[in-house]
Design a protein around this motif. Structure first.
Motif, short mmCIF file in Angstrom:
data_model
loop_
_atom_site.label_atom_id
_atom_site.label_comp_id
_atom_site.label_asym_id
_atom_site.label_seq_id
_atom_site.Cartn_x
_atom_site.Cartn_y
_atom_site.Cartn_z
N TYR A 1 -2.58 -4.94 -0.61
CA TYR A 1 -2.41 -5.38 -2.31
C TYR A 1 -1.53 -6.20 -2.46
O TYR A 1 -0.70 -6.73 -1.83
CB TYR A 1 -2.01 -3.92 -3.14
CG TYR A 1 -2.94 -2.78 -3.00
CD1 TYR A 1 -4.25 -2.50 -3.57
CD2 TYR A 1 -2.74 -1.84 -1.85
CE1 TYR A 1 -4.92 -1.67 -3.32
CE2 TYR A 1 -3.52 -0.80 -1.60
CZ TYR A 1 -4.93 -0.67 -2.61
OH TYR A 1 -5.54 0.26 -2.42
N GLY B 1 -15.19 -5.15 4.61
CA GLY B 1 -15.12 -6.32 3.72
C GLY B 1 -13.86 -6.36 2.84
O GLY B 1 -13.73 -7.37 2.21
N GLN B 2 -13.30 -5.52 2.75
CA GLN B 2 -11.84 -5.30 2.03
C GLN B 2 -10.91 -5.81 2.85
O GLN B 2 -10.52 -5.69 3.90
CB GLN B 2 -11.67 -3.83 1.51
CG GLN B 2 -12.74 -3.44 0.47
CD GLN B 2 -12.09 -2.09 -0.11
OE1 GLN B 2 -11.51 -1.28 0.62
NE2 GLN B 2 -12.61 -1.76 -1.43
N LYS B 3 -9.95 -6.47 2.15
CA LYS B 3 -8.64 -7.04 2.68
C LYS B 3 -7.87 -6.02 3.28
O LYS B 3 -7.58 -4.97 2.65
CB LYS B 3 -7.77 -7.90 1.81
CG LYS B 3 -6.71 -8.61 2.47
CD LYS B 3 -5.91 -9.36 1.55
CE LYS B 3 -4.66 -10.12 2.29
NZ LYS B 3 -4.13 -11.04 1.23
N SER B 4 -7.64 -5.87 4.63
CA SER B 4 -6.96 -4.90 5.39
C SER B 4 -6.16 -5.21 6.39
O SER B 4 -6.15 -6.27 6.99
CB SER B 4 -7.97 -3.88 5.94
OG SER B 4 -8.79 -4.69 7.04
N ASN C 1 0.94 -1.25 -0.24
CA ASN C 1 -0.05 0.15 0.01
C ASN C 1 0.76 1.24 -0.03
O ASN C 1 1.52 1.74 1.01
CB ASN C 1 -1.02 0.08 1.04
CG ASN C 1 -1.85 1.03 1.15
OD1 ASN C 1 -1.83 2.24 0.49
ND2 ASN C 1 -2.93 0.92 1.74
N ALA D 1 -9.12 1.13 4.05
CA ALA D 1 -9.94 0.03 3.60
C ALA D 1 -11.28 0.24 4.12
O ALA D 1 -11.88 0.66 5.06
CB ALA D 1 -9.38 -1.27 3.99
N ALA D 2 -12.20 -0.22 2.83
CA ALA D 2 -13.56 -0.23 3.40
C ALA D 2 -14.23 -1.41 4.03
O ALA D 2 -13.43 -2.37 3.81
CB ALA D 2 -14.53 0.10 2.01
N SER E 1 -1.62 -1.19 -6.13
CA SER E 1 -1.87 -0.12 -5.30
C SER E 1 -1.88 1.26 -6.17
O SER E 1 -2.68 1.94 -6.26
CB SER E 1 -0.84 -0.12 -4.33
OG SER E 1 -0.76 1.42 -3.62
N ASP F 1 -5.30 1.30 -7.92
CA ASP F 1 -6.34 1.73 -7.19
C ASP F 1 -6.31 3.26 -6.71
O ASP F 1 -7.37 3.87 -6.54
CB ASP F 1 -6.29 0.67 -5.84
CG ASP F 1 -7.67 0.70 -4.99
OD1 ASP F 1 -8.72 0.71 -5.71
OD2 ASP F 1 -7.74 0.65 -3.81
N THR G 1 -15.00 9.34 -3.54
CA THR G 1 -15.39 8.50 -2.71
C THR G 1 -16.88 7.97 -2.56
O THR G 1 -17.76 8.76 -3.30
CB THR G 1 -15.07 9.29 -1.23
OG1 THR G 1 -15.72 10.45 -0.89
CG2 THR G 1 -13.58 9.45 -0.80
N LYS H 1 -5.81 -0.86 3.21
CA LYS H 1 -5.92 -1.89 2.28
C LYS H 1 -4.80 -2.55 2.13
O LYS H 1 -3.49 -2.10 2.13
CB LYS H 1 -6.49 -1.13 0.81
CG LYS H 1 -7.94 -0.88 0.93
CD LYS H 1 -8.55 -0.26 -0.47
CE LYS H 1 -8.69 -1.54 -1.32
NZ LYS H 1 -9.19 -1.11 -2.59
#
Length: 224
Positions: free
Chosen positions: A154, A128-131, A119, A125-126, A160, A163, A172, A152
């Motif tokens: 990556y 549900g995202q991998k964080s 990253n 990260a939102a 990265s 994104d 956003t 987040k």
């Protein structure tokens, strides 16, 4: 008739230091003083040479180290430049901005977030995202504070960078037009200031830091 006695005049001795008197007495060379003087000069020269020899390597080493770091950073930026230019052609994000933000946000790829999780832009990260939860410094109400935030994760630096470009293009969830001034900026100065004004970072000096990196490494040469 009383005879007046003549008073003997005393010779006044000079209190001033005489170089000639230090070396010569009654026409003879004062060997002891001369030897002391020669020894003093030799010792003084030896100390000066030693000090100079100690000083020069330090100066040279510092300059060499600074030059080495600069070259390493240039090489790293050059390795990212082709993809940054591709993103500029696709999405309109200036390559200089993509590169400068990657350098600044990742501390020149020295941060844990960039090295372990790829990253390079500090993107959060939102749900549900991998964080990964990591501490970060932000300015809140005019003061620097450290908070824990989800960032987040990556698979590589290209993921990265992509994104990052998509974030600037799409904005956003609260404001899809949030970074439109960055996308439509004609040069890196306008884009850097637009990033801060849009709230990408809370650091008041954020724009100037990006501009400094771009100008120091001439990153605007990639803005084709």
């Amino acid at each position: 008739m009383a005879v007046k006695k003549r008073r003997k005049r005393r010779r006044k001795t000079s209190s001033k230091f005489s170089i000639q008197a230090f070396f010569v007495e009654n026409g003879q060379l004062r060997r002891r003083n001369t030897m002391l003087f020669v020894i003093g000069v030799v010792l003084l020269c030896a100390v000066a040479v030693h000090w100079q020899n100690q000083r020069l390597p330090t100066t040279n080493n510092t300059a060499t180290a600074a030059s080495s770091v600069y070259q390493q950073r240039v090489a790293w930026l050059n390795s990212l430049a082709p993809y940054a230019q591709q993103l500029q052609r696709q999405y309109g994000v200036l390559a200089s901005i993509t590169l400068a933000q990657a350098a600044h946000e990742s501390d020149w790829n020295g941060s844990q977030l960039s090295q372990k999780y790829h990253n390079f832009y500090g993107i959060k990260a939102a749900a549900g995202q991998k964080s990964i939860l990591l501490p970060t410094k932000e300015v809140i109400k005019g003061r620097w504070v450290t908070i824990d935030a989800p960032f987040k994760v990556y698979d590589n630096v290209q993921g990265s960078m992509l994104d990052h470009a998509l974030l600037l293009v799409r904005g956003t969830s609260e404001n899809h037009q949030r970074y439109q001034q960055v996308i439509h900026a004609k040069n890196y100065v306008v884009a850097s200031n637009a990033l801060y004004q849009a709230g990408y970072a809370t650091d008041p000096g954020y724009a100037q830091k990006l501009i400094k990196i771009i100008e120091l490494y001439h990153l605007n040469r990639f803005d084709r």
